[in-house]
Design a protein around this motif. Structure first.
Motif, mmCIF file in Angstrom:
data_model
loop_
_atom_site.group_PDB
_atom_site.id
_atom_site.type_symbol
_atom_site.label_atom_id
_atom_site.label_comp_id
_atom_site.label_asym_id
_atom_site.label_seq_id
_atom_site.Cartn_x
_atom_site.Cartn_y
_atom_site.Cartn_z
ATOM 1 N N ALA A 174 -5.943 5.900 18.337
ATOM 2 C CA ALA A 174 -6.608 5.804 19.726
ATOM 3 C C ALA A 174 -6.992 6.933 20.125
ATOM 4 N N SER A 175 -8.101 7.435 20.516
ATOM 5 C CA SER A 175 -8.691 8.718 21.078
ATOM 6 C C SER A 175 -9.415 8.438 22.588
ATOM 7 N N GLY A 176 -9.111 9.573 23.158
ATOM 8 C CA GLY A 176 -10.005 9.496 24.379
ATOM 9 C C GLY A 176 -9.002 8.782 25.473
ATOM 10 N N VAL A 177 -7.565 8.935 25.157
ATOM 11 C CA VAL A 177 -6.706 8.009 26.086
ATOM 12 C C VAL A 177 -6.087 9.368 27.188
ATOM 13 N N THR A 178 -6.034 9.002 28.408
ATOM 14 C CA THR A 178 -5.180 9.736 29.177
ATOM 15 C C THR A 178 -4.090 8.929 29.836
ATOM 16 N N GLY A 179 -2.941 9.333 29.534
ATOM 17 C CA GLY A 179 -1.527 8.545 29.822
ATOM 18 C C GLY A 179 -1.397 7.625 28.689
ATOM 19 N N ARG A 180 -0.485 6.633 28.987
ATOM 20 C CA ARG A 180 0.133 5.687 28.120
ATOM 21 C C ARG A 180 -0.656 4.484 27.828
ATOM 22 N N LEU A 181 -0.749 4.049 26.543
ATOM 23 C CA LEU A 181 -1.407 2.759 26.312
ATOM 24 C C LEU A 181 -0.227 1.790 26.217
ATOM 25 N N GLU A 182 -0.242 0.807 27.256
ATOM 26 C CA GLU A 182 1.044 0.049 27.221
ATOM 27 C C GLU A 182 0.965 -1.000 26.329
ATOM 28 N N CYS A 183 -0.086 -1.598 25.639
ATOM 29 C CA CYS A 183 0.305 -2.569 24.774
ATOM 30 C C CYS A 183 -1.013 -2.035 23.665
ATOM 31 N N MET A 184 -0.380 -2.277 22.254
ATOM 32 C CA MET A 184 -1.545 -1.962 21.071
ATOM 33 C C MET A 184 -1.061 -3.178 20.341
ATOM 34 N N GLY A 185 -2.021 -3.788 19.571
ATOM 35 C CA GLY A 185 -1.833 -4.802 18.493
ATOM 36 C C GLY A 185 -3.029 -5.143 17.679
ATOM 37 N N TRP A 186 -3.014 -6.379 16.903
ATOM 38 C CA TRP A 186 -3.873 -6.737 16.061
ATOM 39 C C TRP A 186 -4.314 -8.057 16.437
ATOM 40 N N PHE A 187 -5.631 -8.194 16.035
ATOM 41 C CA PHE A 187 -6.171 -9.592 16.100
ATOM 42 C C PHE A 187 -7.047 -9.780 14.825
ATOM 43 N N ARG A 188 -7.254 -10.972 14.271
ATOM 44 C CA ARG A 188 -8.080 -11.120 13.188
ATOM 45 C C ARG A 188 -9.237 -12.443 13.535
#
Length: 122
Positions: free
Chosen positions: A24-38
């Motif tokens: 991830a780029s352009g993020v300020t602060g924390r990303l609470e959730c990250m995951g994968w879909f298909r």
């Protein structure tokens, strides 16, 4: 503006393994959730796995539980998906996503990658 970029997918035979990563780029602060879909052709997008960075809670769909492993590097803002014992039913376009949740459960997926193709075939 937040951007998610997945690594290149690939083609593997049944029983094989593949690892996807997403930054991830352009993020300020924390990303609470990250995951994968298909999403497979003719089918709806399916949630595969995610990790909640604050609680450490990890969720897997029943179809991948025990075969896939999702990991999150909060400092680097990357999420990876290790896929083992792949079957043809795992084929599809895999999307990285980031967003928010509540109580450790992620459900507000705000940012999406462009997707990367995974093909499992002999």
């Amino acid at each position: 503006q937040v951007q998610l970029v997945e690594s290149e997918g690939g083609s593997v035979p049944p029983g094989g393994s593949l690892r996807l990563s997403c930054g991830a780029s352009g993020v300020t602060g924390r990303l609470e959730c990250m995951g994968w879909f298909r999403q497979a052709p003719g089918r709806e997008r399916e949630e595969v796995a995610y990790r909640h960075s604050l609680s450490g809670y990890t969720h897997y769909s029943d179809s991948v539980k025990g075969r896939f492993t999702v990991s999150l590097d909060d400092a680097k803002k990357t999420v990876s998906l290790q896929m083992d014992s792949l079957t043809p039913e795992d084929s599809g376009m895999y999307f990285c996503a980031a967003g928010r949740g509540n109580g450790g459960v992620c459900y507000n997926w705000k940012y999406w990658g462009q997707g990367t193709q995974v093909t499992v075939s002999s």
